[in-house]
Design a protein around this motif. Structure first.
Motif, PDB file in Angstrom:
ATOM      1  N   TRP A  96       0.905  -1.088   0.110  1.00 13.57           N
ATOM      2  CA  TRP A  96      -0.028  -0.005   0.087  1.00 13.57           C
ATOM      3  C   TRP A  96       0.768   1.313   0.076  1.00 13.57           C
ATOM      4  CZ3 TRP A  96       1.360   2.227   4.493  1.00 13.57           C
ATOM      5  CH2 TRP A  96       1.715   1.237   5.608  1.00 13.57           C
ATOM      6  N   ILE A 100      -0.186   4.088  -2.773  1.00 11.35           N
ATOM      7  CA  ILE A 100      -0.452   5.724  -2.017  1.00 11.35           C
ATOM      8  C   ILE A 100       0.582   6.657  -2.705  1.00 11.35           C
ATOM      9  CG2 ILE A 100      -0.448   7.129  -0.143  1.00 11.35           C
ATOM     10  CD1 ILE A 100      -1.409   4.986   1.729  1.00 11.35           C
ATOM     11  N   PHE A 104      -0.715   9.164  -5.499  1.00 12.98           N
ATOM     12  CA  PHE A 104      -0.349  10.644  -5.210  1.00 12.98           C
ATOM     13  C   PHE A 104       0.202  11.515  -6.209  1.00 12.98           C
ATOM     14  CE2 PHE A 104       2.032  13.992  -3.248  1.00 12.98           C
ATOM     15  CZ  PHE A 104       0.956  14.847  -2.566  1.00 12.98           C
ATOM     16  N   LEU A 130       6.035  12.723   0.462  1.00 12.78           N
ATOM     17  CA  LEU A 130       4.863  12.416   1.356  1.00 12.78           C
ATOM     18  C   LEU A 130       4.889  11.088   1.925  1.00 12.78           C
ATOM     19  CD1 LEU A 130       1.273  12.819   0.981  1.00 12.78           C
ATOM     20  CD2 LEU A 130       1.819  10.567  -0.011  1.00 12.78           C
ATOM     21  N   ALA A 134       4.736  10.857   5.948  1.00 12.53           N
ATOM     22  CA  ALA A 134       3.599  10.150   6.371  1.00 12.53           C
ATOM     23  C   ALA A 134       3.915   8.584   7.131  1.00 12.53           C
ATOM     24  CB  ALA A 134       2.646   9.939   5.319  1.00 12.53           C
TER      25      ALA A 134
ATOM     26  N   PRO B 182      -0.361   4.952  11.852  1.00 12.54           N
ATOM     27  CA  PRO B 182      -1.165   5.848  11.721  1.00 12.54           C
ATOM     28  C   PRO B 182      -0.647   6.581  10.693  1.00 12.54           C
ATOM     29  CG  PRO B 182       0.231   6.186  13.317  1.00 12.54           C
ATOM     30  CD  PRO B 182       0.339   4.694  12.828  1.00 12.54           C
ATOM     31  N   PHE B 183      -1.671   7.286   9.464  1.00 18.01           N
ATOM     32  CA  PHE B 183      -1.189   8.015   8.506  1.00 18.01           C
ATOM     33  C   PHE B 183      -0.877   9.634   8.909  1.00 18.01           C
ATOM     34  CE2 PHE B 183      -2.961  10.056   4.267  1.00 18.01           C
ATOM     35  CZ  PHE B 183      -1.688   9.812   3.486  1.00 18.01           C
ATOM     36  N   LEU B 184       0.352   9.759   9.249  1.00 16.38           N
ATOM     37  CA  LEU B 184       0.852  10.888   9.728  1.00 16.38           C
ATOM     38  C   LEU B 184       0.494  12.156   8.926  1.00 16.38           C
ATOM     39  CD1 LEU B 184       4.494  10.395  11.400  1.00 16.38           C
ATOM     40  CD2 LEU B 184       2.214  10.994  12.562  1.00 16.38           C
ATOM     41  N   LEU B 185       0.505  11.912   7.551  1.00 20.04           N
ATOM     42  CA  LEU B 185       0.247  13.246   6.891  1.00 20.04           C
ATOM     43  C   LEU B 185      -1.046  13.833   7.033  1.00 20.04           C
ATOM     44  CD1 LEU B 185       1.635  14.712   4.421  1.00 20.04           C
ATOM     45  CD2 LEU B 185      -0.450  13.789   3.354  1.00 20.04           C
ATOM     46  N   LEU B 188      -0.851  16.087  10.245  1.00 22.09           N
ATOM     47  CA  LEU B 188      -0.200  17.268   9.985  1.00 22.09           C
ATOM     48  C   LEU B 188      -0.594  18.187   9.257  1.00 22.09           C
ATOM     49  CD1 LEU B 188       3.582  15.246   9.298  1.00 22.09           C
ATOM     50  CD2 LEU B 188       2.670  16.553  11.651  1.00 22.09           C
TER      51      LEU B 188
END
Lengths: 349, 231
Positions: A96, A100, A104, A130, A134, B182-185, B188
């Motif tokens: 994934w 993603i 993106f 990104l 993330a 966790p999808f940190l973006l 933020l």
């Protein structure tokens, strides 16, 4: 026999975008092979996955924007973006992550700005940043080169690791393998060591280095250099940006190294580590997001080179190509504004 | 009555402070990491907005035009101080998590903007209704953004709702999906920028759909029968 007489200008057959992208990809292929040889099947799987996702995302967006789907897809630019992202992320990263990232890159960074030729930022590098911001844990666990690893992972095992729904469970299954397989990259190791007071020379004695550069990384970078020179030979890129990047990086690191060799990295190691060569020849030279005049290109490349040196030496991240490229992308319009080529017959200024 | 409907339409959709006027972006981006925070800040802003609109509308005939802005700012500052003290007293956890953005409501352009553009020209009832609708529009945007970011970022909804509503509210906490990473973006500020951008795009798409439907309707009604001869 009739000769067709055409008036001037006598122009060569123009290269199509799709042909250019295809040749760039071909020039990068040897490096992919070398990367797979040193770091296992993961990179190949990631690249194929990224290319599939990129194609689907591009087709979907073209459908939504009511533009010709086949024409856009066949220009191969999405494939190149996917390739660059695929080789940039860790080979054993979960599926994934690349999904993603690629979506993106294509949907937000490229198509929302209007598609090929309109994007402000390099899609692959924006997506890399990104992902790095993330998912820092997944993005920083690189695999060790096969020559330094205690265990190598087979093709099927690689597939299993990438596609398993729960990474943690699988990591437990492969606990033995994982521990011996993933480790920090050479630049990361060096950075941590220098922070904890170990000199460069001592740090280079570690298993992950071959004496003066990272194991495997040296050969990967060398192949990218060869691919880049091939692109220059085929006139797919001009030399200015790459020369700017490598020159600035070399000069900065050489000055620092001559000043204090104990705590600085040698210029040759800087040039043959991490993403230097793939960045200088395949990423920074993206014609859409770079400066457009020759002197502007030199400056553009030099900005990247200096930023890479600064972030690698003083920043929080071990490698810096994505950040440097994005920052240079922002400054490209300004460079173009101030550095305009002189028109023939006109005075300077 | 149609006037009030127009005010509601302006505040909730057509002239929405969050999506169209793009006012108050700073709290919009900074505190919408969870739904609870979003609701807390949205309700606080709405309370200040209603109060300031009423007061400004009441004093609008007695304030000289030259010094109206300082007067408005003082009214708003007094109200914000009151709201801040109230939150501090009754929802201390929320007070901590909203931090500086609670007192910063005083600089929120929505409030001075509505005072200047609407409340200083209309009677108190209309001004109060305008404050309610504008505040509601802003709160709704905050809530949507907060919910999206919370679901993407940590896979929950109403996390920490007990800080806002009292200890019973901890049953509201909803685990939408289990996240290992966790999808940190989304948590933020850059994630908030992406979220706002996509929300604005969504609103534009809906507006375009509505507009095209309206023109289609009018097109069908203007068909006329030709009564003159064309030579």
């Amino acid at each position: 026999m009739a000769f067709k007489i055409a008036s001037s200008p006598h122009i060569n057959r123009q290269l199509q975008t799709s042909t250019v992208m295809q040749r760039v990809l071909l020039c990068a292929m040897p490096a992919l092979v070398v990367q797979c040889a040193f770091f296992g099947w993961g990179t190949l799987i990631q690249v194929i996955l990224a290319m599939t996702v990129a194609m689907c995302a591009e087709a979907l967006i073209m459908q939504l924007r009511q533009r010709p789907v086949i024409h856009t897809i066949s220009d191969n630019s999405a494939l190149l973006t996917a390739f660059l992202l695929g080789v940039a992320i860790p080979p054993l990263a979960p599926w994934w992550l690349i999904l993603i990232g690629t979506a993106f890159a294509i949907v937000i960074v490229k198509q929302l700005y209007g598609g090929l030729g309109q994007n402000l930022f390099n899609p692959a590098m924006a997506a890399y940043v990104l992902l790095l911001i993330a998912f820092p844990v997944q993005m920083t666990s690189w695999v060790a080169p096969i020559t330094a690893a205690q265990h190598s992972v087979s093709f099927l095992d690689t597939l299993h690791i990438i596609f398993s729904s729960s990474q943690i469970a699988v990591a437990d299954t492969y606990r033995l393998g994982i521990d011996g397989t993933t480790m920090a990259t050479p630049l990361d190791t060096l950075k941590t060591d220098l922070h904890s007071g170990i000199t460069t020379a001592d740090s280079l004695q570690k298993l992950i280095f071959n004496g003066w550069a990272g194991k495997g990384w040296f050969w990967v970078n060398l192949t990218y250099l060869a691919g880049g020179l091939m692109m220059l030979r085929l006139k797919l890129i001009r030399w200015h940006i790459s020369a700017g990047v490598l020159g600035a990086l070399f000069i900065c690191s050489a000055v620092a190294w001559a000043w204090e060799p104990l705590t600085h990295v040698s210029p040759l190691m800087q040039l043959f580590s991490g993403a230097t060569m793939v960045g200088a020849f395949f990423i920074a030279t993206d014609p859409v997001t770079a400066a457009t005049s020759n002197r502007g290109r030199l400056l553009f490349g030099a900005i990247i080179g200096v930023l890479v040196y600064l972030i690698r030496s003083f920043g929080g991240y071990p490698d810096a190509f994505a950040f440097a490229v994005l920052l240079a992308n922002i400054s490209a319009p300004l460079i173009d504004y101030y550095i305009k080529p002189r028109t023939y017959g006109h005075l300077r200024g | 009555m149609s006037q009030y409907r127009e005010i509601a339409w302006q505040g909730l959709w057509k002239n929405n402070p969050g999506l169209v006027q793009l006012l108050g972006l700073c709290p919009l981006l900074a505190v919408t990491a969870t739904l609870t925070n979003a609701i807390g800040l949205g309700v606080a802003t709405m309370a200040v907005l209603i109060g300031s609109n009423i007061l400004v509308s009441l004093v609008r005939d007695y304030v000289p035009k030259e010094i109206r802005i300082p007067v408005f700012v003082m009214i708003i500052a007094a109200l914000v101080t009151a709201v801040q003290l109230l939150v501090n007293a009754y929802a201390y956890g929320l007070y901590l998590s909203l931090g500086i953005f609670l007192p910063l409501i005083v600089t929120n352009c929505i409030i001075i903007g509505r005072a200047e553009a609407f409340a200083s020209r209309n009677n108190p009832l209309k001004a109060a209704f305008d404050g309610l609708m504008m505040g509601m529009g802003f709160t709704l945007v905050l809530m949507v953004l907060g919910a999206v970011r919370e679901i993407l970022g940590q896979g929950t909804l109403f996390d920490g709702a007990d800080q806002l509503l009292g200890s019973w509210a901890s049953v509201l906490r909803l685990e939408v999906w289990q996240v290992n990473t966790p999808f940190l973006l989304a948590m933020l500020p850059p994630g908030a920028f992406f979220g706002v951008g996509l929300l604005i795009a969504l609103k534009n798409v809906i507006d375009k759909k509505l507009a095209s439907r309206k023109t289609q309707v009018t097109e069908t009604t203007v068909q006329r029968v030709r009564v003159t001869k064309v030579n």
